[in-house]
Design a protein around this motif. Structure first.
Motif, PDB file in Angstrom:
ATOM      1  N   SER A 148       0.855  -1.189   0.000  1.00 39.40           N
ATOM      2  CA  SER A 148       0.000   0.000   0.000  1.00 39.40           C
ATOM      3  C   SER A 148       0.887   1.234   0.000  1.00 39.40           C
ATOM      4  O   SER A 148       2.099   1.130   0.175  1.00 39.40           O
ATOM      5  N   ASN A 149       0.264   2.394  -0.180  1.00 40.50           N
ATOM      6  CA  ASN A 149       1.038   3.640  -0.098  1.00 40.50           C
ATOM      7  C   ASN A 149       1.644   3.794   1.286  1.00 40.50           C
ATOM      8  O   ASN A 149       2.738   4.314   1.440  1.00 40.50           O
ATOM      9  N   LYS A 150       0.955   3.332   2.308  1.00 40.19           N
ATOM     10  CA  LYS A 150       1.403   3.487   3.688  1.00 40.19           C
ATOM     11  C   LYS A 150       2.644   2.635   4.001  1.00 40.19           C
ATOM     12  O   LYS A 150       3.599   3.112   4.588  1.00 40.19           O
ATOM     13  N   ILE A 151       2.609   1.361   3.618  1.00 39.06           N
ATOM     14  CA  ILE A 151       3.724   0.464   3.961  1.00 39.06           C
ATOM     15  C   ILE A 151       4.714   0.282   2.819  1.00 39.06           C
ATOM     16  O   ILE A 151       5.794  -0.247   3.014  1.00 39.06           O
ATOM     17  N   GLY A 152       4.343   0.687   1.631  1.00 40.71           N
ATOM     18  CA  GLY A 152       5.220   0.566   0.476  1.00 40.71           C
ATOM     19  C   GLY A 152       4.914  -0.681  -0.352  1.00 40.71           C
ATOM     20  O   GLY A 152       3.986  -1.435  -0.070  1.00 40.71           O
ATOM     21  N   TYR A 153       5.730  -0.861  -1.376  1.00 44.64           N
ATOM     22  CA  TYR A 153       5.523  -1.952  -2.330  1.00 44.64           C
ATOM     23  C   TYR A 153       6.647  -2.985  -2.301  1.00 44.64           C
ATOM     24  O   TYR A 153       6.732  -3.839  -3.169  1.00 44.64           O
ATOM     25  N   GLY A 154       7.515  -2.906  -1.302  1.00 48.99           N
ATOM     26  CA  GLY A 154       8.663  -3.810  -1.231  1.00 48.99           C
ATOM     27  C   GLY A 154       8.283  -5.270  -1.105  1.00 48.99           C
ATOM     28  O   GLY A 154       8.885  -6.127  -1.745  1.00 48.99           O
ATOM     29  N   HIS A 155       7.263  -5.570  -0.283  1.00 46.16           N
ATOM     30  CA  HIS A 155       6.835  -6.965  -0.112  1.00 46.16           C
ATOM     31  C   HIS A 155       6.323  -7.526  -1.438  1.00 46.16           C
ATOM     32  O   HIS A 155       6.691  -8.638  -1.841  1.00 46.16           O
ATOM     33  N   LEU A 156       5.481  -6.747  -2.119  1.00 43.88           N
ATOM     34  CA  LEU A 156       4.939  -7.205  -3.393  1.00 43.88           C
ATOM     35  C   LEU A 156       6.025  -7.289  -4.453  1.00 43.88           C
ATOM     36  O   LEU A 156       6.077  -8.264  -5.211  1.00 43.88           O
ATOM     37  N   SER A 157       6.906  -6.310  -4.501  1.00 45.41           N
ATOM     38  CA  SER A 157       8.003  -6.344  -5.483  1.00 45.41           C
ATOM     39  C   SER A 157       8.884  -7.574  -5.289  1.00 45.41           C
ATOM     40  O   SER A 157       9.255  -8.244  -6.255  1.00 45.41           O
ATOM     41  N   ARG A 158       9.223  -7.864  -4.043  1.00 49.59           N
ATOM     42  CA  ARG A 158      10.041  -9.048  -3.743  1.00 49.59           C
ATOM     43  C   ARG A 158       9.307 -10.323  -4.177  1.00 49.59           C
ATOM     44  O   ARG A 158       9.899 -11.219  -4.771  1.00 49.59           O
ATOM     45  N   SER A 159       8.019 -10.394  -3.900  1.00 43.58           N
ATOM     46  CA  SER A 159       7.233 -11.563  -4.290  1.00 43.58           C
ATOM     47  C   SER A 159       7.149 -11.697  -5.804  1.00 43.58           C
ATOM     48  O   SER A 159       7.205 -12.811  -6.337  1.00 43.58           O
ATOM     49  N   LEU A 160       7.015 -10.577  -6.510  1.00 45.57           N
ATOM     50  CA  LEU A 160       6.972 -10.619  -7.976  1.00 45.57           C
ATOM     51  C   LEU A 160       8.285 -11.126  -8.557  1.00 45.57           C
ATOM     52  O   LEU A 160       8.292 -11.879  -9.538  1.00 45.57           O
ATOM     53  N   ILE A 161       9.407 -10.736  -7.964  1.00 46.07           N
ATOM     54  CA  ILE A 161      10.714 -11.214  -8.438  1.00 46.07           C
ATOM     55  C   ILE A 161      10.811 -12.730  -8.272  1.00 46.07           C
ATOM     56  O   ILE A 161      11.246 -13.440  -9.179  1.00 46.07           O
ATOM     57  N   ILE A 162      10.394 -13.227  -7.123  1.00 43.70           N
ATOM     58  CA  ILE A 162      10.424 -14.678  -6.887  1.00 43.70           C
ATOM     59  C   ILE A 162       9.467 -15.384  -7.845  1.00 43.70           C
ATOM     60  O   ILE A 162       9.800 -16.417  -8.432  1.00 43.70           O
ATOM     61  N   ALA A 163       8.266 -14.813  -8.032  1.00 44.00           N
ATOM     62  CA  ALA A 163       7.284 -15.408  -8.945  1.00 44.00           C
ATOM     63  C   ALA A 163       7.813 -15.440 -10.371  1.00 44.00           C
ATOM     64  O   ALA A 163       7.620 -16.438 -11.081  1.00 44.00           O
ATOM     65  N   ASP A 164       8.462 -14.375 -10.809  1.00 43.70           N
ATOM     66  CA  ASP A 164       9.022 -14.341 -12.162  1.00 43.70           C
ATOM     67  C   ASP A 164      10.057 -15.456 -12.344  1.00 43.70           C
ATOM     68  O   ASP A 164      10.101 -16.108 -13.389  1.00 43.70           O
ATOM     69  N   TYR A 165      10.861 -15.685 -11.334  1.00 42.06           N
ATOM     70  CA  TYR A 165      11.854 -16.754 -11.400  1.00 42.06           C
ATOM     71  C   TYR A 165      11.167 -18.123 -11.509  1.00 42.06           C
ATOM     72  O   TYR A 165      11.516 -18.942 -12.349  1.00 42.06           O
ATOM     73  N   ILE A 166      10.178 -18.347 -10.664  1.00 44.28           N
ATOM     74  CA  ILE A 166       9.451 -19.623 -10.700  1.00 44.28           C
ATOM     75  C   ILE A 166       8.762 -19.805 -12.041  1.00 44.28           C
ATOM     76  O   ILE A 166       8.830 -20.871 -12.654  1.00 44.28           O
TER      77      ILE A 166
END
Length: 143
Positions: A7-25
């Motif tokens: 979210s805007n409040k906590i940022g997008y780092g968790h989702l970005s990290r998950s997307l990187i792992i998902a892209d690899y998988i």
């Protein structure tokens, strides 16, 4: 399946990290990958515009822990990767109920931890099959 907070409040780092792992998988296996994003309606559109999200990924959004539990359902996944730990998570969500439901899934469940007193390690949470601490040697970094 990935469960990530963003979210805007906590940022997008968790989702970005998950997307990187998902892209690899995905690049390795072409497997179907679903996301369940703990967010709010104000930031949902920003995801689609600003993040590189493959159209092959199933993206579902939830605004609170109750919705997350409903959408999680009893679908069977090979693995569930959880990246939702941030300062305030325990206060804003029913974390124990979420963790218990994840532990009851018939999937391997891996959680990505955070730092500080709200980390899963510090709270001695034992709901997950694998607990990843991404901040290796963080305490040795010069500040």
């Amino acid at each position: 399946m990935f469960i990530a907070a963003a979210s805007n409040k906590i940022g997008y780092g968790h989702l970005s990290r998950s997307l990187i792992i998902a892209d690899y998988i995905y690049s390795d296996s072409q497997s179907a990958i679903d996301f369940l994003i703990l967010s709010n309606s104000q930031t949902k559109d920003a995801f689609k515009q600003n993040l590189n999200i493959k159209k092959q990924y199933g993206m579902r959004y939830v605004e609170n822990s109750g919705d997350l539990l409903l959408k999680l359902g009893k679908d069977e996944y090979d693995a569930i990767i959880v990246d939702v730990m941030y300062e305030g998570f325990y206060f804003e969500n029913n974390s124990e109920e979420i963790f218990r439901e994840l532990a009851n899934q018939k999937s391997l469940v891996a959680a990505i931890d955070s730092l500080g007193e709200n980390s899963l390690i510090e709270k001695n949470e034992t709901y997950f099959d694998i607990l990843l601490r991404p901040y290796v040697c963080w305490d040795r970094v010069e500040k």
